[in-house]
Design a protein around this motif. Structure first.
Motif, PDB file in Angstrom:
ATOM      1  N   SER A  11       0.808  -1.223   0.000  1.00 39.21           N
ATOM      2  CA  SER A  11       0.000   0.000   0.000  1.00 39.21           C
ATOM      3  C   SER A  11       0.835   1.265   0.000  1.00 39.21           C
ATOM      4  O   SER A  11       0.344   2.338  -0.350  1.00 39.21           O
ATOM      5  N   ALA A  12       2.100   1.169   0.396  1.00 41.56           N
ATOM      6  CA  ALA A  12       2.947   2.362   0.437  1.00 41.56           C
ATOM      7  C   ALA A  12       3.465   2.737  -0.946  1.00 41.56           C
ATOM      8  O   ALA A  12       3.989   3.836  -1.131  1.00 41.56           O
ATOM      9  N   LEU A  13       3.346   1.822  -1.895  1.00 43.77           N
ATOM     10  CA  LEU A  13       3.849   2.077  -3.240  1.00 43.77           C
ATOM     11  C   LEU A  13       2.685   2.277  -4.199  1.00 43.77           C
ATOM     12  O   LEU A  13       1.614   1.694  -4.035  1.00 43.77           O
ATOM     13  N   GLY A  14       2.901   3.063  -5.224  1.00 45.60           N
ATOM     14  CA  GLY A  14       1.918   3.178  -6.290  1.00 45.60           C
ATOM     15  C   GLY A  14       2.157   2.092  -7.320  1.00 45.60           C
ATOM     16  O   GLY A  14       2.996   1.198  -7.135  1.00 45.60           O
ATOM     17  N   PRO A  15       1.442   2.145  -8.429  1.00 50.29           N
ATOM     18  CA  PRO A  15       1.677   1.194  -9.519  1.00 50.29           C
ATOM     19  C   PRO A  15       3.107   1.329 -10.046  1.00 50.29           C
ATOM     20  O   PRO A  15       3.684   2.426 -10.055  1.00 50.29           O
ATOM     21  N   LEU A  16       3.680   0.218 -10.468  1.00 44.44           N
ATOM     22  CA  LEU A  16       5.048   0.208 -10.983  1.00 44.44           C
ATOM     23  C   LEU A  16       5.076  -0.461 -12.354  1.00 44.44           C
ATOM     24  O   LEU A  16       4.323  -1.410 -12.605  1.00 44.44           O
ATOM     25  N   ASP A  17       5.949   0.042 -13.237  1.00 50.65           N
ATOM     26  CA  ASP A  17       6.120  -0.554 -14.558  1.00 50.65           C
ATOM     27  C   ASP A  17       7.294  -1.525 -14.549  1.00 50.65           C
ATOM     28  O   ASP A  17       8.327  -1.278 -13.881  1.00 50.65           O
ATOM     29  N   TYR A  18       7.134  -2.631 -15.288  1.00 50.57           N
ATOM     30  CA  TYR A  18       8.188  -3.635 -15.420  1.00 50.57           C
ATOM     31  C   TYR A  18       8.303  -4.032 -16.883  1.00 50.57           C
ATOM     32  O   TYR A  18       7.443  -3.704 -17.712  1.00 50.57           O
ATOM     33  N   ARG A  19       9.375  -4.750 -17.173  1.00 45.93           N
ATOM     34  CA  ARG A  19       9.595  -5.249 -18.526  1.00 45.93           C
ATOM     35  C   ARG A  19       9.255  -6.736 -18.576  1.00 45.93           C
ATOM     36  O   ARG A  19       9.591  -7.490 -17.653  1.00 45.93           O
ATOM     37  N   LEU A  20       8.575  -7.140 -19.638  1.00 46.88           N
ATOM     38  CA  LEU A  20       8.270  -8.555 -19.840  1.00 46.88           C
ATOM     39  C   LEU A  20       9.491  -9.251 -20.436  1.00 46.88           C
ATOM     40  O   LEU A  20      10.001  -8.832 -21.489  1.00 46.88           O
ATOM     41  N   PRO A  21      10.013 -10.296 -19.817  1.00 45.48           N
ATOM     42  CA  PRO A  21      11.102 -11.054 -20.447  1.00 45.48           C
ATOM     43  C   PRO A  21      10.635 -11.676 -21.762  1.00 45.48           C
ATOM     44  O   PRO A  21       9.438 -11.906 -21.977  1.00 45.48           O
ATOM     45  N   ASP A  22      11.559 -11.976 -22.621  1.00 39.63           N
ATOM     46  CA  ASP A  22      11.232 -12.582 -23.909  1.00 39.63           C
ATOM     47  C   ASP A  22      10.460 -13.880 -23.699  1.00 39.63           C
ATOM     48  O   ASP A  22      10.831 -14.724 -22.871  1.00 39.63           O
ATOM     49  N   GLY A  23       9.374 -14.023 -24.433  1.00 37.85           N
ATOM     50  CA  GLY A  23       8.589 -15.250 -24.377  1.00 37.85           C
ATOM     51  C   GLY A  23       7.532 -15.275 -23.290  1.00 37.85           C
ATOM     52  O   GLY A  23       6.704 -16.182 -23.255  1.00 37.85           O
ATOM     53  N   TRP A  46      -2.052  -4.906 -14.671  1.00 37.45           N
ATOM     54  CA  TRP A  46      -3.266  -4.088 -14.787  1.00 37.45           C
ATOM     55  C   TRP A  46      -3.264  -3.356 -16.125  1.00 37.45           C
ATOM     56  O   TRP A  46      -2.200  -3.171 -16.738  1.00 37.45           O
ATOM     57  N   GLU A  47      -4.443  -2.923 -16.570  1.00 32.27           N
ATOM     58  CA  GLU A  47      -4.498  -2.108 -17.773  1.00 32.27           C
ATOM     59  C   GLU A  47      -3.738  -0.804 -17.527  1.00 32.27           C
ATOM     60  O   GLU A  47      -4.042  -0.078 -16.574  1.00 32.27           O
ATOM     61  N   PRO A  48      -2.759  -0.472 -18.347  1.00 26.41           N
ATOM     62  CA  PRO A  48      -1.923   0.702 -18.073  1.00 26.41           C
ATOM     63  C   PRO A  48      -2.705   2.014 -18.063  1.00 26.41           C
ATOM     64  O   PRO A  48      -2.364   2.929 -17.305  1.00 26.41           O
ATOM     65  N   GLU A  49      -3.770   2.090 -18.864  1.00 29.25           N
ATOM     66  CA  GLU A  49      -4.513   3.346 -18.925  1.00 29.25           C
ATOM     67  C   GLU A  49      -5.330   3.595 -17.652  1.00 29.25           C
ATOM     68  O   GLU A  49      -5.796   4.712 -17.415  1.00 29.25           O
ATOM     69  N   ARG A  50      -5.500   2.565 -16.804  1.00 35.94           N
ATOM     70  CA  ARG A  50      -6.322   2.718 -15.602  1.00 35.94           C
ATOM     71  C   ARG A  50      -5.491   3.025 -14.364  1.00 35.94           C
ATOM     72  O   ARG A  50      -6.035   3.349 -13.312  1.00 35.94           O
ATOM     73  N   LEU A  51      -4.169   2.892 -14.459  1.00 36.71           N
ATOM     74  CA  LEU A  51      -3.291   3.162 -13.318  1.00 36.71           C
ATOM     75  C   LEU A  51      -2.195   4.126 -13.745  1.00 36.71           C
ATOM     76  O   LEU A  51      -1.308   3.750 -14.514  1.00 36.71           O
ATOM     77  N   PRO A  52      -2.195   5.354 -13.267  1.00 37.04           N
ATOM     78  CA  PRO A  52      -1.131   6.294 -13.641  1.00 37.04           C
ATOM     79  C   PRO A  52       0.190   5.914 -12.979  1.00 37.04           C
ATOM     80  O   PRO A  52       0.220   5.358 -11.881  1.00 37.04           O
ATOM     81  N   THR A  53       1.281   6.181 -13.661  1.00 35.46           N
ATOM     82  CA  THR A  53       2.598   5.954 -13.070  1.00 35.46           C
ATOM     83  C   THR A  53       3.602   6.848 -13.786  1.00 35.46           C
ATOM     84  O   THR A  53       3.289   7.456 -14.816  1.00 35.46           O
ATOM     85  N   ASN A  54       4.807   6.939 -13.234  1.00 33.97           N
ATOM     86  CA  ASN A  54       5.863   7.710 -13.895  1.00 33.97           C
ATOM     87  C   ASN A  54       6.395   6.922 -15.093  1.00 33.97           C
ATOM     88  O   ASN A  54       6.722   5.742 -14.971  1.00 33.97           O
ATOM     89  N   GLU A  55       6.434   7.569 -16.227  1.00 36.65           N
ATOM     90  CA  GLU A  55       6.878   6.891 -17.443  1.00 36.65           C
ATOM     91  C   GLU A  55       8.400   6.769 -17.431  1.00 36.65           C
ATOM     92  O   GLU A  55       9.131   7.734 -17.671  1.00 36.65           O
TER      93      GLU A  55
END
Length: 721
Positions: A11-23, A46-55
């Motif tokens: 709960s202390a963190l907002g949404p975070l972006d990650y990279r999908l490994p190959d495959g 999650w759907e990216p358009e529904r959760l704001p995050t730093n690009e």
């Protein structure tokens, strides 16, 4: 795109972006393992358009560490998580965590070793071994769980394993449940039930969102009525969720369900073993758990193909969660049905005023069952004015009530006395110096429990042994119990009716479905003459030989200035009155009160529910209270009183000024100290036109607090302490 946005369960963190490994493929809803510093935490794609995050540039993103072997959370469940977090001003992570509430279920298929008794004796019998063998008859569980059941150490049980007294059994954790059979025992319904059931079945077959209020008097057969749309959903191969407000009601419901459908439903509540929770969760997600019966947290289970939701006893205040995410399961159930596109049935003999208003406005469709099943009659209700018919010194039961109990005892019938106060007495004091026993962690008196010879706090659970002398003045034999609890009423019954077999029914004695099942069996077998109970006995039970209900103190629920005090009192007493005369024998209800002229009491005595609700509706309309206005509370707490007060005052200096919004406080909460934390409260009243949640979120977002301060928001509060 190999970028994914994750809602991490912190709960202390907002949404975070990650990279999908190959495959790796991870559509929205996939449960994933996310790197966070050196740790790995759970997240949900999650759907990216529904959760704001730093690009962050994709080349700087860390790769996901793995996918968990469970089906993705469905879009309707994700929308429910978003709505619940938004409406109740809670964190998305806090709500999403409830959907992943069985950690063991997330790790894929597995087996586990459980143990059971073989019947062989140990080489040497000790007191601990004897106690363990007696406690574990018929049980099968892990060593840790068996040790908890038996109250012995794991070492004692491992010794019994070595001697062959306990044997290992390999269990498939995710074995499927036997499916309910919709045509196992189809009942013969009465015309009013048939008409309501037909309409509900049409809604199930339409596969569309429709909210129903099933309003039936106690004993009218609401359960049998909504079992028919349950059967229709099963015929369509879909899943059903039934919410019950109390675990103690589960055993009675299971019996009725099994009689109708041939097998028990799948259970979901806090008393389940971890292996049972895991099995239930995975079967729900796979679509193999066809009917789930559970407490409010079952709302967030990942159903694969939900076809119907039923909220039984929908008026019950225990559907409101009072800590963590403070949601009301009744309202969240309606929203889950909306997102899933399925019908939802709110069943009650005393609906909440909000539900009645929704029916009156046409948002809910109301179905009525105005008569008791099988020709049984509603009980006769009368008041006992305690200012005129005094019980006498040291007693709490008026002569008329005692005489009525004596009549039932002579006829072999059963009586029920209702007092919503656990323990022996609510207050213990010293007659010599006036010392009162108070909880060290809460602004509450300790309640004497004479059965266990303990003083207990009913808010935080603190307990202490009852002393022989006063802690303040040291005087022996000077402690006095003030006021009655159910244990004291049971003592009075035993004194006045010494031949009566008395049972005290509270959350202390009916603390598991198994204990509740034993209680039901004893009553049905005629082994109990008088039940003395709290609100646990006001609903769900059907005892044909119970013909008298006595309400010991009808005024108790009207104390404290609670917004819903009148409505709660009406509901509780109506429900407990409905336990009388449910069979062929007529029932009688005697309500002891010092205020027979009070609107609630007068309406109960006259059997005029409509008049009470009309008066209550006008009072709420005038006060701008729900359902005509909105309430919310902000509770500021800390283990340090000065820190909590300073934080509350600081929040107060930033209060918003919005039309049609009234903010009261900050002020010490009525329960100013709770579980060791000092509490200050704001109370907010707003017209329905105000965007209340947006105002609160904007107000609190600009303020930082010390680490020891907690700020919680309670939208649509039920508790005002």
């Amino acid at each position: 795109m190999n970028r994914v946005r994750c809602l991490v369960l912190n709960s202390a963190l907002g949404p975070l972006d990650y990279r999908l490994p190959d495959g790796m493929i991870a559509p929205p809803g996939t449960v994933v393992e996310c790197p966070l510093g050196p740790r790995t935490i759970l997240g949900i794609v999650w759907e990216p358009e529904r959760l704001p995050t730093n690009e962050v540039p994709v080349e700087k993103l860390r790769p996901l560490r793995g996918l968990l072997p469970v089906p993705p959370l469905s879009a309707p469940l994700r929308r429910l998580v978003e709505w619940t977090a938004d409406y109740y001003v809670a964190s998305l992570a806090g709500v999403a965590r409830m959907a992943l509430s069985s950690g063991g279920a997330l790790r894929g298929p597995a087996s586990i070793t459980e143990y059971r008794l073989t019947g062989a004796p140990p080489e040497r019998m000790t007191a601990q071994r004897e106690a363990a063998i007696g406690a574990l008859e018929g049980e099968q569980a892990t060593i840790r769980e068996l040790a908890g059941m038996a109250g012995v150490s794991e070492g004692v049980l491992r010794g019994l394993v070595a001697q062959g007294v306990l044997e290992p059994v390999i269990v498939d954790c995710d074995r499927p449940y036997d499916p309910p059979r919709p045509d196992f025992a189809v009942p013969e319904l009465e015309p009013e039930q048939r008409a309501a059931a037909k309409r509900l079945c049409e809604a199930v077959r339409s596969r569309d969102f429709m909210p129903f209020l099933l309003d039936g008097v106690t004993g009218s057969g609401k359960t049998e009525t909504y079992f028919e749309p349950v059967a229709d959903a099963l015929r369509m191969g879909r899943q059903v969720l039934v919410l019950l407000p109390e675990i103690a009601l589960t055993e009675n419901f299971l019996h009725r369900f099994e009689e109708r459908f041939g097998v028990a439903p799948v259970l979901w509540h806090s008393s389940l073993k971890s292996t049972e929770r895991r099995r239930a969760w995975r079967n729900v997600a796979a679509g193999d758990a066809r009917v789930v019966v559970g407490a409010r947290s079952a709302l967030f289970l990942p159903f694969a193909d939900l076809g119907l939701i039923v909220v039984d006893e929908a008026h019950e205040t225990s559907f409101k969660q009072e800590d963590g995410v403070r949601y009301n399961a009744r309202d969240v159930a309606v929203m889950r049905a909306r997102f899933e596109g399925v019908p939802v049935i709110l069943a009650s003999a005393t609906p909440a005023l909000e539900s009645l208003q929704m029916a009156e406005s046409g948002i809910y469709e109301k179905l009525d069952l105005p008569s008791r099943f099988g020709g049984a009659q509603l009980p006769a209700i009368a008041t006992v004015d305690l200012t005129q018919e005094k019980p006498g010194s040291g007693h709490w039961l008026a002569p008329r009530l005692v005489a009525a109990m004596e009549e039932r005892l002579a006829r072999g019938e059963q009586s029920l006395l209702f007092l919503n106060r656990r323990g022996y007495a609510p207050l213990t004091l010293c007659r010599n110096c006036g010392y009162r026993f108070q909880c060290p962690n809460c602004s509450a008196w300790l309640v004497e429990h004479r059965f266990t010879r303990r003083l207990a706090c009913h808010h935080c659970g603190h307990e202490t042994a009852q002393p022989e002398t006063c802690p303040e003045c040291g005087e022996p034999d000077c402690l006095v119990a003030c006021g009655p609890g159910v244990e004291r009423i049971a003592d009075e019954v035993a004194e006045r009716l010494p031949e009566a077999r008395v049972f005290v029914a509270t959350s202390d004695t009916l603390n598991s479905p198994g204990r509740a099942g034993e209680f039901i069996a004893w009553v049905e077998a005629g082994e109990i003459d008088v039940i003395v109970g709290t609100q646990l006995v006001t609903k769900g039970f059907h005892f044909p030989d119970l013909t008298l209900v006595g309400v010991v103190d009808a005024d108790l629920g009207l104390e404290g200035g609670d917004l819903r005090a009148g409505e709660r009192t009406y509901q509780q007493i109506s429900q407990v009155a409905g336990r009388a005369g449910r069979g062929e024998k007529p029932g009688e209800v005697l309500i002891q009160t010092r205020h027979p002229e009070a609107a609630v009491i007068a309406a109960l005595a006259a059997g005029d529910r409509d008049a009470f609700y009309e008066a209550e509706t006008e009072a709420r309309r005038h006060a701008g209270a729900p359902p005509f206005g909105r309430w919310a509370a902000i509770i500021v707490s800390s283990e340090d009183d000065a820190e909590a007060r300073e934080a509350a005052n600081r929040i107060g200096t930033f209060r918003p000024h919005v039309d049609d919004l009234l903010i009261l406080g900050p002020a010490p909460a009525p329960m100013a100290l709770l579980r060791g934390r000092y509490r200050y409260r704001f109370l907010i009243n707003a017209r329905r036109s105000v965007q209340l949640q947006a105002v609160i979120r904007s107000w609190l977002s600009v303020i930082n607090h010390p680490a020891g301060v907690r700020v919680s928001v309670d939208v649509d509060p039920y508790s005002f302490v």
